[in-house]
Design a protein around this motif. Structure first.
Motif, short mmCIF file in Angstrom:
data_model
loop_
_atom_site.label_atom_id
_atom_site.label_comp_id
_atom_site.label_asym_id
_atom_site.label_seq_id
_atom_site.Cartn_x
_atom_site.Cartn_y
_atom_site.Cartn_z
N VAL A 1 1.20 -1.33 -0.32
CA VAL A 1 -0.07 0.03 0.16
C VAL A 1 1.13 1.12 -0.13
O VAL A 1 0.92 2.26 -0.67
CB VAL A 1 -0.49 0.31 1.22
N GLY A 2 2.03 1.19 0.81
CA GLY A 2 2.60 2.79 1.19
C GLY A 2 3.45 3.10 -0.91
O GLY A 2 3.78 4.20 -1.02
N LEU A 3 3.61 1.33 -0.79
CA LEU A 3 4.14 1.78 -3.13
C LEU A 3 3.24 2.11 -3.88
O LEU A 3 3.39 3.17 -4.06
CB LEU A 3 4.76 0.01 -3.51
N ILE A 4 2.41 1.97 -3.26
CA ILE A 4 1.18 2.17 -4.04
C ILE A 4 0.69 4.12 -3.88
O ILE A 4 0.84 4.62 -4.53
CB ILE A 4 0.08 1.79 -3.97
N VAL A 5 0.98 4.28 -2.75
CA VAL A 5 0.43 5.39 -2.56
C VAL A 5 1.24 6.65 -2.89
O VAL A 5 1.70 7.29 -3.77
CB VAL A 5 0.34 5.76 -0.86
N ARG A 6 3.29 6.15 -3.22
CA ARG A 6 4.07 6.63 -3.07
C ARG A 6 3.88 7.06 -4.69
O ARG A 6 4.15 7.88 -5.33
CB ARG A 6 5.70 5.96 -3.04
N SER A 7 3.52 6.00 -5.17
CA SER A 7 3.35 5.80 -6.99
C SER A 7 2.82 7.33 -7.77
O SER A 7 2.35 7.35 -8.49
CB SER A 7 3.05 4.62 -7.88
N MET A 8 0.98 6.84 -6.70
CA MET A 8 0.10 7.67 -7.09
C MET A 8 0.31 9.55 -6.82
O MET A 8 0.48 10.27 -7.71
CB MET A 8 -1.54 8.08 -6.14
N ILE A 9 1.13 9.28 -5.63
CA ILE A 9 1.92 10.67 -5.63
C ILE A 9 2.88 11.72 -6.61
O ILE A 9 3.63 12.44 -6.88
CB ILE A 9 2.49 10.88 -3.74
N LYS A 10 3.75 10.63 -7.02
CA LYS A 10 4.63 10.79 -7.95
C LYS A 10 4.19 10.75 -8.78
O LYS A 10 4.32 12.13 -9.82
CB LYS A 10 6.00 9.89 -8.15
N ASP A 11 3.13 9.86 -9.22
CA ASP A 11 2.17 10.53 -10.94
C ASP A 11 1.92 11.84 -10.67
O ASP A 11 1.87 13.06 -11.69
CB ASP A 11 1.52 9.36 -10.71
N LYS A 12 1.06 12.55 -9.29
CA LYS A 12 0.71 13.34 -9.41
C LYS A 12 1.20 14.74 -9.59
O LYS A 12 1.57 15.64 -10.41
CB LYS A 12 -0.50 13.60 -7.74
N LYS A 13 2.58 14.38 -9.03
CA LYS A 13 3.15 15.79 -8.99
C LYS A 13 4.22 15.55 -10.79
O LYS A 13 4.22 17.07 -11.07
CB LYS A 13 5.00 15.51 -8.34
N ASN A 14 4.14 14.85 -11.34
CA ASN A 14 4.21 14.78 -12.71
C ASN A 14 3.40 15.05 -13.77
O ASN A 14 3.63 15.66 -14.39
CB ASN A 14 5.27 13.08 -12.66
N GLY A 15 2.33 15.93 -12.80
CA GLY A 15 1.00 16.34 -13.98
C GLY A 15 0.40 14.89 -14.43
O GLY A 15 -0.72 15.29 -15.33
N LYS A 16 0.35 13.16 -14.57
CA LYS A 16 0.06 12.09 -14.85
C LYS A 16 -1.08 12.20 -13.30
O LYS A 16 -1.22 12.65 -12.64
CB LYS A 16 0.71 11.44 -14.44
#
Length: 42
Positions: free
Chosen positions: A14-29
């Motif tokens: 779950v931590g890895l999924i949340v981290r990926s979602m935050i990273k995508d949001k910062k990159n505009g995805k």
């Protein structure tokens, strides 16, 4: 003991999924919730 291991694995996943979602949001995805500026909704 097995329950603790399974719980720890789930927390890591779950931590890895949340981290990926935050990273995508910062990159505009991903969806920002503003459908007026999104071509994916129409």
């Amino acid at each position: 003991m097995g329950t603790v291991i399974v719980g720890a694995v789930l927390v890591v996943i779950v931590g890895l999924i949340v981290r990926s979602m935050i990273k995508d949001k910062k990159n505009g995805k991903g969806c920002g919730g503003d459908c007026g500026h999104c071509s994916g909704c129409h």
